[in-house]
Design a protein around this motif. Structure first.
Motif, PDB file in Angstrom:
ATOM      1  N   GLU A 362     113.724 -18.341  59.279  1.00 27.20           N
ATOM      2  CA  GLU A 362     113.361 -18.356  60.648  1.00 27.20           C
ATOM      3  C   GLU A 362     112.758 -19.923  60.995  1.00 27.20           C
ATOM      4  O   GLU A 362     112.431 -20.672  60.201  1.00 27.20           O
ATOM      5  N   ILE A 363     112.645 -20.117  62.259  1.00 27.90           N
ATOM      6  CA  ILE A 363     112.116 -21.277  62.874  1.00 27.90           C
ATOM      7  C   ILE A 363     110.751 -20.898  63.808  1.00 27.90           C
ATOM      8  O   ILE A 363     110.747 -19.617  63.826  1.00 27.90           O
ATOM      9  N   THR A 364     110.055 -21.802  64.094  1.00 23.46           N
ATOM     10  CA  THR A 364     109.050 -21.445  64.954  1.00 23.46           C
ATOM     11  C   THR A 364     109.186 -20.796  66.300  1.00 23.46           C
ATOM     12  O   THR A 364     110.301 -21.307  67.007  1.00 23.46           O
ATOM     13  N   ASP A 365     108.558 -19.885  66.454  1.00 23.71           N
ATOM     14  CA  ASP A 365     108.607 -19.108  67.908  1.00 23.71           C
ATOM     15  C   ASP A 365     107.739 -19.444  68.816  1.00 23.71           C
ATOM     16  O   ASP A 365     107.760 -18.952  70.101  1.00 23.71           O
ATOM     17  N   ASP A 366     106.746 -20.214  68.344  1.00 24.15           N
ATOM     18  CA  ASP A 366     105.686 -20.688  69.380  1.00 24.15           C
ATOM     19  C   ASP A 366     104.814 -19.582  69.967  1.00 24.15           C
ATOM     20  O   ASP A 366     104.280 -19.665  70.902  1.00 24.15           O
ATOM     21  N   VAL A 367     104.756 -18.428  69.154  1.00 27.09           N
ATOM     22  CA  VAL A 367     104.098 -17.229  69.438  1.00 27.09           C
ATOM     23  C   VAL A 367     103.278 -16.636  68.242  1.00 27.09           C
ATOM     24  O   VAL A 367     102.063 -16.560  68.437  1.00 27.09           O
ATOM     25  N   THR A 368     104.081 -16.553  67.137  1.00 29.42           N
ATOM     26  CA  THR A 368     103.272 -16.274  65.880  1.00 29.42           C
ATOM     27  C   THR A 368     103.425 -17.485  64.868  1.00 29.42           C
ATOM     28  O   THR A 368     102.835 -17.223  63.617  1.00 29.42           O
TER      29      THR A 368
END
Length: 465
Positions: A362-368
């Motif tokens: 995965e890559i960052t979702d800027d939520v979690t």
């Protein structure tokens, strides 16, 4: 600390004058509306945390780490590697025979300066042929000796090497890379060539090739004082064809091809062993939030989410807009005698999601999950885009009346961030994150000052009088 900014907007009353032969004193009408906005900044939050083990990581990189150091203030670190190879679909020309194969070299390439330690110190390496397939997934604590995947009595090559350009020509010194070339047995080169000629299907996929040639194990055999980062590992085959010189005499024409390479689709692994220095261990015991990588220690933090939510609910009166939420974590360089520095990037993600995050690429979702780069100027990591996380948590809080602790428990871990750039038009380019992998490069460490971490929350409160 709380700071308020007020802005008052006025709507002017309209007045209309009527012409006539006598004065009119009747009030036609007037109005005054006041809209008050307060920008509220809260930064009196405390971030707490603890050091947790991160001694088993999945490399997920084609960069190979080789060497050993014993650094004051850091500890003893060694790394060697095992790897399969991606074979080329075509080798040489149809006229070449097995007797025309002259040599096979293992070539390790590093960008200039990609090491920790002494560039001049002589170091030794040994190469072994793997005797069975590598497992997958494979982790940094993989032990080739315990797994009995090679014959320790039969090295197929060895080399004493350095990573400087002392004694080399000016053109070599000017190169942006350094290479270590290790001569492998001629018999191996001819064996692999014969496999290609007699069984082309073995070259169709890395898996098929690994059934015949499982790969190699490269380990440190001599010396200590340097850990080198090789970003390219290939096997290069040298052979010859026949030609004629200017006098018409038949001569051998040297040829070469890089037909075997370590790529992202093959199984490869850095086998890491790290023993922490007692002085560093004492700092952790004394309560310091120390991050060490690769395969060392992470920091788990308790994000003050409940306090932020309380501040917002107590002060917003139902009419507010969240502006920003950011966190700046000071990071101190830990003194050592090898120039080991803080990791260039930290990933902050919910602890409950960590294993899944890396397993699923995965890559960052800027939520979690969020990533921050180290600023050598400010000596800190800044996570600036936490607003989406807060919005989601506020929504959960409104629905459920509470938030679980696992939703505000985060892990800070070093990572390697890969990016790609797309061009859209002559002047416009967009850079985006293409991959985030556990940090498995040369040693890094830092001490995070959680007590001085600055969490800043701003929102705009509105009211109409």
């Amino acid at each position: 600390m709380t700071i308020r900014f007020s802005a008052i907007l006025f709507a002017a009353a309209a007045a209309v004058a009527f012409p006539g032969c006598k004065d009119t004193s009747e009030e036609i009408g007037s109005s005054l509306v006041t809209d008050k906005s307060e920008i509220i900044i809260e930064d009196s939050y405390t971030v707490t945390g603890r050091v947790v083990d991160n001694t088993k990581v999945q490399s997920r990189t084609i960069t190979e780490i080789l060497g050993a150091i014993n650094a004051d203030g850091y500890g003893h670190f060694t790394s060697d590697f095992v790897t399969q190879f991606m074979p080329a679909q075509k080798i040489a020309s149809d006229e070449v025979t097995v007797d025309d194969i002259d040599s096979l070299n293992l070539v390790l390439t590093m960008p200039t300066g990609s090491f920790v330690g002494d560039s001049v110190a002589p170091m030794g390496l040994e190469v072994y042929r793997l005797t069975k397939a590598l497992p997958y997934p494979i982790y940094s604590d993989f032990d080739p000796v315990a797994e009995e995947c090679f014959d320790p009595s039969k090295p197929i090559a060895s080399k004493i090497y350095a990573v400087n350009a002392l004694g080399q020509t000016d053109s070599v010194k000017a190169l942006s890379y350094r290479q270590v070339s290790v001569k492998l047995p001629l018999s191996l080169g001819r064996e692999l060539f014969t496999l290609y000629r007699e069984n082309p299907a073995a070259y169709a996929t890395p898996t098929a090739f690994a059934e015949h040639f499982p790969g190699i194990y490269v380990r440190n055999s001599y010396g200590s004082g340097r850990v080198t980062r090789f970003e390219s590992v290939v096997m290069r085959m040298h052979y010859h064809t026949m030609g004629t010189d200017e006098d018409g005499k038949e001569v051998k024409v040297p040829q070469a091809g890089t037909y075997y390479a370590v790529t992202p689709v093959v199984v490869t692994n850095n086998n890491i062993n790290y023993t922490m220095a007692e002085s560093l261990r004492q700092r952790i015991d004394d309560g310091e939030a120390v991050v060490v990588a690769p395969a060392g220690r992470d920091v788990e933090i308790t994000f003050p989410l409940l306090e932020v939510i309380k501040s917002y609910r107590d002060r917003s009166d139902g009419m507010a807009v969240i502006n920003t939420l950011s966190m700046v974590i000071p990071a101190e360089t830990i003194e050592n005698d090898y120039g080991i520095e803080p990791p260039s990037q930290l990933l902050m993600l919910l602890t409950k999601n960590k294993d899944k995050f890396f397993a699923n690429n995965e890559i960052t979702d800027d939520v979690t999950s969020f990533v921050a780069a180290y600023s050598s100027t400010d000596k800190s990591y800044t996570f600036s885009g936490l607003r989406p996380y807060l919005l989601r948590m506020l929504d959960d809080y409104e629905k459920n009346g509470s938030v679980d602790a696992e939703d505000y428990t985060f892990t800070l871990t070093p990572v390697t961030v890969s990016t790609e750039t797309n061009s859209s038009g002559y002047y416009s380019t967009t850079t985006y994150i293409s991959a985030i992998t556990p940090y498995v490069l040369t040693p890094v460490m830092t001490s995070l000052d959680l007590a001085k971490t600055k969490l800043t929350f701003t929102f705009t409160k509105q009211s109409v009088n």
